[in-house]
Design an enzyme around this catalytic site. Sequence first.
Site, PDB file in Angstrom:
ATOM      1  N   LEU A   5       0.808  -1.217   0.000  1.00  0.00           N
ATOM      2  CA  LEU A   5       0.000   0.000   0.000  1.00  0.00           C
ATOM      3  C   LEU A   5       0.837   1.261   0.000  1.00  0.00           C
ATOM      4  O   LEU A   5       0.301   2.357  -0.189  1.00  0.00           O
ATOM      5  CB  LEU A   5      -0.917   0.015   1.237  1.00  0.00           C
ATOM      6  CG  LEU A   5      -1.672  -1.284   1.562  1.00  0.00           C
ATOM      7  CD1 LEU A   5      -2.513  -1.108   2.828  1.00  0.00           C
ATOM      8  CD2 LEU A   5      -2.539  -1.721   0.397  1.00  0.00           C
ATOM      9  N   TYR A   8       2.763  11.156 -11.539  1.00  0.00           N
ATOM     10  CA  TYR A   8       2.148  10.268 -10.552  1.00  0.00           C
ATOM     11  C   TYR A   8       1.515   9.066 -11.255  1.00  0.00           C
ATOM     12  O   TYR A   8       1.750   7.915 -10.878  1.00  0.00           O
ATOM     13  CB  TYR A   8       1.081  11.020  -9.755  1.00  0.00           C
ATOM     14  CG  TYR A   8       0.311  10.140  -8.797  1.00  0.00           C
ATOM     15  CD1 TYR A   8       0.931   9.572  -7.685  1.00  0.00           C
ATOM     16  CD2 TYR A   8      -1.046   9.870  -9.010  1.00  0.00           C
ATOM     17  CE1 TYR A   8       0.225   8.759  -6.808  1.00  0.00           C
ATOM     18  CE2 TYR A   8      -1.751   9.062  -8.141  1.00  0.00           C
ATOM     19  CZ  TYR A   8      -1.116   8.504  -7.046  1.00  0.00           C
ATOM     20  OH  TYR A   8      -1.814   7.691  -6.186  1.00  0.00           O
ATOM     21  N   LYS A  11       2.663   5.009 -11.129  1.00  0.00           N
ATOM     22  CA  LYS A  11       1.731   3.966 -10.710  1.00  0.00           C
ATOM     23  C   LYS A  11       1.593   2.894 -11.793  1.00  0.00           C
ATOM     24  O   LYS A  11       1.516   1.690 -11.501  1.00  0.00           O
ATOM     25  CB  LYS A  11       0.362   4.577 -10.388  1.00  0.00           C
ATOM     26  CG  LYS A  11       0.300   5.285  -9.045  1.00  0.00           C
ATOM     27  CD  LYS A  11       0.468   4.292  -7.905  1.00  0.00           C
ATOM     28  CE  LYS A  11       0.210   4.903  -6.553  1.00  0.00           C
ATOM     29  NZ  LYS A  11       0.380   3.930  -5.451  1.00  0.00           N
ATOM     30  N   PRO A  20     -45.086  11.503  38.441  1.00  0.00           N
ATOM     31  CA  PRO A  20     -46.025  10.566  39.074  1.00  0.00           C
ATOM     32  C   PRO A  20     -47.446  11.136  39.133  1.00  0.00           C
ATOM     33  O   PRO A  20     -47.653  12.312  39.442  1.00  0.00           O
ATOM     34  CB  PRO A  20     -45.443  10.381  40.474  1.00  0.00           C
ATOM     35  CG  PRO A  20     -43.974  10.631  40.306  1.00  0.00           C
ATOM     36  CD  PRO A  20     -43.887  11.712  39.289  1.00  0.00           C
ATOM     37  N   GLY A  21     -48.429  10.295  38.770  1.00  0.00           N
ATOM     38  CA  GLY A  21     -49.832  10.688  38.812  1.00  0.00           C
ATOM     39  C   GLY A  21     -50.314  11.468  37.610  1.00  0.00           C
ATOM     40  O   GLY A  21     -51.514  11.767  37.504  1.00  0.00           O
TER      41      GLY A  21
END
Length: 379
Positions: free
Chosen positions: A58, A108, A112, A289-290
């Site tokens: 790589l 480049y 390659k 609650p309630g």
Amino acid sequence: MVNKDTALLVTGSGGFIGKNLVAHLQTLGYTNILCYEKDTNPALLAQWAAGCGFVFHLAGINRPKSTHEFYSGNFGLTEQLLDALEKAGNNCPVLITSSAQATLDNDYGKSKAQAEEAVFAHEKKTGAPALVYRLPGVFGKWCRPAYNSVVATFCYNIANGLPIEVRDPNYALPLIYIDDVVHNFIDALEGRGIRDMSIPGHCHGGPVYTVTLGHIATLLQSFKDSRATLDIANMADPFTKKLYSTYLSYLPKDAFSYPLNMHCDDRGSFTEIFRTVDRGQVSVNISKPGITKGNHWHHTKNEKFIVVNGKGAIRFRSPFNDEIIEYFVSGDKIEVVDIPTGYTHSIENMGDTDMVTIMWCNECFNPDTPDTIFLPVKQ
């Protein structure tokens, strides 16, 4: 066939693709990974090449100080590696990353292309399988911004509140996602590699997405804005999903969390978490609650309630009779209760602590068409 303790030589292991590959290999249980970097003792290249069972080559140069470095870093290092393998009589497979620019007339690309030719010549001479991946632009986590990836630069800048420059919004570029590349590399390692029929002799690196710079910039800005709008992008689109995963990896370390707008009163709170174009919205409701909430019904809108903490009762009644349908719910036994259309419904906290309910609705709330008709469940 390789096994988990086969020696795997990875050149360029500290680069973008190398980091992701090594992390995947380690996750899969490969234990003998020989990581060769530019600052590694050069003598180790020949030693490791002699004893490895697979090569991931790589390493390469894409930002040199002089054009000569293209040839020494891309073609020259490849030649050294192949020479070391041949001298050791090691005919193991050689996987190499090339570039879509290998067809172009620039230094480049030419360097390659020379590296590709060297690997194919090595295969012809020694029988060692040549696995050449001619990749377009690769994007994903751990890619260095302001280097050689416009996606990484855009992600970093937008995530960090910096400006981006889109010179030509209509310029289209081919992109491939890092995890797709790595998965294909591992398939090749384990004997499941696929040849790319569009490029004779080369291997298939994964799906390629051709997208414009303008589209990338617009998507990334929408990801940033979603913390305020609460909109979730279309994750059914593969590119959008992968770009979003990439974007999140560039968030500043102190910006992983963000506040939500809690609508609070003495009954508790209601907070929208996120919304989608086609899958509705998700919210969290906290009842004291309630307290009883709801007492309304919908024509088209429908919901799912999931109590995750506390205990209570969800009650239903048709507008046309007095029969009450009752479901007792608790965070001790998490279940989904569907809220059908045409039934007035309520949810009551019957415990001594706050009751927390996750709510999904098939439609994002629109104040212009609320589709919410008040009607008490209990007469």
